[in-house]
Design a protein around this motif. Structure first.
Motif, PDB file in Angstrom:
ATOM      1  N   CYS A 204       0.813  -1.221   0.000  1.00  0.00           N
ATOM      2  CA  CYS A 204       0.000   0.000   0.000  1.00  0.00           C
ATOM      3  C   CYS A 204       0.849   1.276   0.000  1.00  0.00           C
ATOM      4  O   CYS A 204       0.399   2.315  -0.488  1.00  0.00           O
ATOM      5  N   CYS A 207       1.009   2.717  -3.286  1.00  0.00           N
ATOM      6  CA  CYS A 207      -0.239   2.728  -4.051  1.00  0.00           C
ATOM      7  C   CYS A 207      -0.824   4.138  -4.076  1.00  0.00           C
ATOM      8  O   CYS A 207      -0.873   4.818  -3.044  1.00  0.00           O
ATOM      9  N   PHE A 209      -3.841   4.879  -4.261  1.00  0.00           N
ATOM     10  CA  PHE A 209      -5.141   4.946  -3.595  1.00  0.00           C
ATOM     11  C   PHE A 209      -5.015   5.115  -2.086  1.00  0.00           C
ATOM     12  O   PHE A 209      -6.019   5.226  -1.395  1.00  0.00           O
ATOM     13  N   LEU A 210      -3.812   5.097  -1.556  1.00  0.00           N
ATOM     14  CA  LEU A 210      -3.629   5.203  -0.105  1.00  0.00           C
ATOM     15  C   LEU A 210      -3.791   6.657   0.326  1.00  0.00           C
ATOM     16  O   LEU A 210      -3.118   7.548  -0.203  1.00  0.00           O
ATOM     17  N   CYS A 224      -7.433   3.148   2.777  1.00  0.00           N
ATOM     18  CA  CYS A 224      -7.536   2.772   1.363  1.00  0.00           C
ATOM     19  C   CYS A 224      -8.718   3.512   0.737  1.00  0.00           C
ATOM     20  O   CYS A 224      -9.809   3.524   1.287  1.00  0.00           O
ATOM     21  N   ASN A 226      -9.677   2.960  -2.564  1.00  0.00           N
ATOM     22  CA  ASN A 226      -9.975   2.307  -3.841  1.00  0.00           C
ATOM     23  C   ASN A 226     -11.312   1.585  -3.740  1.00  0.00           C
ATOM     24  O   ASN A 226     -11.456   0.589  -3.018  1.00  0.00           O
ATOM     25  N   ALA A 231     -10.295  -3.272   0.769  1.00  0.00           N
ATOM     26  CA  ALA A 231     -10.222  -2.530   2.033  1.00  0.00           C
ATOM     27  C   ALA A 231     -10.673  -1.088   1.845  1.00  0.00           C
ATOM     28  O   ALA A 231     -10.233  -0.215   2.583  1.00  0.00           O
ATOM     29  N   TYR A 240       0.446  -3.710   3.883  1.00  0.00           N
ATOM     30  CA  TYR A 240      -0.646  -4.474   3.272  1.00  0.00           C
ATOM     31  C   TYR A 240      -0.592  -4.234   1.761  1.00  0.00           C
ATOM     32  O   TYR A 240       0.166  -3.386   1.273  1.00  0.00           O
ATOM     33  N   GLY A 241      -1.397  -4.911   1.013  1.00  0.00           N
ATOM     34  CA  GLY A 241      -1.423  -4.711  -0.427  1.00  0.00           C
ATOM     35  C   GLY A 241      -2.504  -5.569  -1.039  1.00  0.00           C
ATOM     36  O   GLY A 241      -3.024  -6.479  -0.402  1.00  0.00           O
ATOM     37  N   CYS A 242      -2.881  -5.262  -2.243  1.00  0.00           N
ATOM     38  CA  CYS A 242      -3.899  -6.073  -2.916  1.00  0.00           C
ATOM     39  C   CYS A 242      -3.698  -5.961  -4.421  1.00  0.00           C
ATOM     40  O   CYS A 242      -2.885  -5.154  -4.901  1.00  0.00           O
ATOM     41  N   ALA A 244      -5.540  -4.637  -6.499  1.00  0.00           N
ATOM     42  CA  ALA A 244      -6.051  -3.400  -7.088  1.00  0.00           C
ATOM     43  C   ALA A 244      -5.069  -2.251  -6.917  1.00  0.00           C
ATOM     44  O   ALA A 244      -5.441  -1.094  -7.078  1.00  0.00           O
ATOM     45  N   HIS A 245      -3.842  -2.571  -6.556  1.00  0.00           N
ATOM     46  CA  HIS A 245      -2.783  -1.554  -6.413  1.00  0.00           C
ATOM     47  C   HIS A 245      -2.736  -0.693  -7.677  1.00  0.00           C
ATOM     48  O   HIS A 245      -2.851  -1.210  -8.801  1.00  0.00           O
TER      49      HIS A 245
END
Ligand code: SF4
Length: 293
Positions: A204, A207, A209-210, A224, A226, A231, A240-242, A244-245
């Motif tokens: 994150c 990212c 979106f953070l 987050c 996004n 999240a 953390y991360g996903c 959708a980064h």
């Protein structure tokens, strides 16, 4: 503790004790005499088996007593008491210890104790003396003021405005313990050890979106933003991360169409009979006679 020797007359009053319990609860639920315990001098409790199937493991306790130098034994009390293997209701737990995250519904109020360890006193400005108060004047009297010191001090209202902006001005704020517990919860829900983060292409903290948050927790957490992430609107650890980064997958560029080639304006000679000489075709012949591809 040293066990007492039961008073002889009280210990022998088994029939008196049985009669008392039978009169109280009926003969059908009173079983065999189990034991006689000395509670004090001339005070003995007789125990009888309880035959009531609803009270398995319980027993009848009948206490008898005798006055000093008296010969007659008298009844003290009859009680039903649980034994070691009695079926008992679970121990009562205060609501504040039973409460779980997510239990709070709309309209519910959840008070915090005055000594809640998760909170500590904040800065409200109430302890500050007013600008022209006797305390301030007394302090100023003790000062040796130079020209450099002469500037108007900030009024309390100004300090309060700045404090509000900084998030101060609250009676209590999160203590070190409260901060630590919050960080642990957030780390568990949206931290680097979660399966989502383990398979994320990036974390994150890189990212787009953070959304950063303030305070000391802002050094390790953000929110987050996004809509399509797992999240959205949650506090996430930087680690953390996903999937959708924002930089996880760059969409391929759309294919550029090739330039249009129009070749119908050019006459191409076509030899229908290659065995004939090329001179048999007139270069100036109309296109219909020559044919074209
Ligand atoms: S979209 Fe994914 S990687 Fe980006 S901030 Fe949200 S959770 Fe973290």
């Amino acid at each position: 503790m040293r066990s007492r020797t039961p008073d002889r007359l009280c210990a022998e009053a088994v029939d008196l004790a049985r009669q008392a319990v039978v009169e109280s609860v009926g003969e059908s639920v009173v079983g065999a005499h189990l034991k006689a315990n000395a509670d004090a001098d001339r005070l003995v409790t007789h125990t009888f088996e309880c035959l009531d199937p609803a009270y398995r493991g319980w027993h009848w306790a009948v206490t008898v007593a005798r006055a000093p130098r008296a010969k007659n034994v008298t009844l003290d009390e009859v009680a039903l008491l649980p034994g070691a293997d009695a079926v008992l209701a679970p121990q009562w737990v205060p609501w504040s210890e039973r409460l779980l995250p997510g239990d709070l519904g709309p309209g519910d109020l959840l008070p915090t104790d005055a000594d809640d360890l998760r909170l500590e006193p904040g800065w409200t400005g109430e302890d500050e003396p007013a600008p022209n108060s006797a305390l301030v004047e007394a302090a100023e009297d003790d000062l040796v003021i130079t020209d450099a010191d002469i500037q108007s001090p900030p009024a309390r209202a100004e300090i309060g405005a700045v404090a509000d902006e900084l998030g101060l001005g609250r009676p209590r704020v999160l203590s070190r313990m409260g901060l630590h517990q919050a960080a642990e919860r957030w780390e568990t829900a949206y931290g680097p050890q979660t399966p989502m983060a383990q398979s994320a292409p990036a974390s994150c903290n890189t990212c787009g979106f953070l959304v950063p948050i303030g305070g000391s927790l802002g050094q390790a957490f953000g929110v987050c933003g996004n809509e399509f992430g797992p999240a959205d609107g949650q506090v996430v650890s930087f680690a953390y991360g996903c999937g959708a980064h924002s930089e996880a997958a760059v969409l391929p560029a759309p294919p550029v169409p090739s330039e249009l080639i129009l070749d119908e304006t050019v006459v191409e000679p076509l030899h229908i009979h290659p065995d004939r000489t090329s001179g048999s075709v007139e270069p100036d012949a109309p296109a219909e006679e020559l044919g074209h591809s």
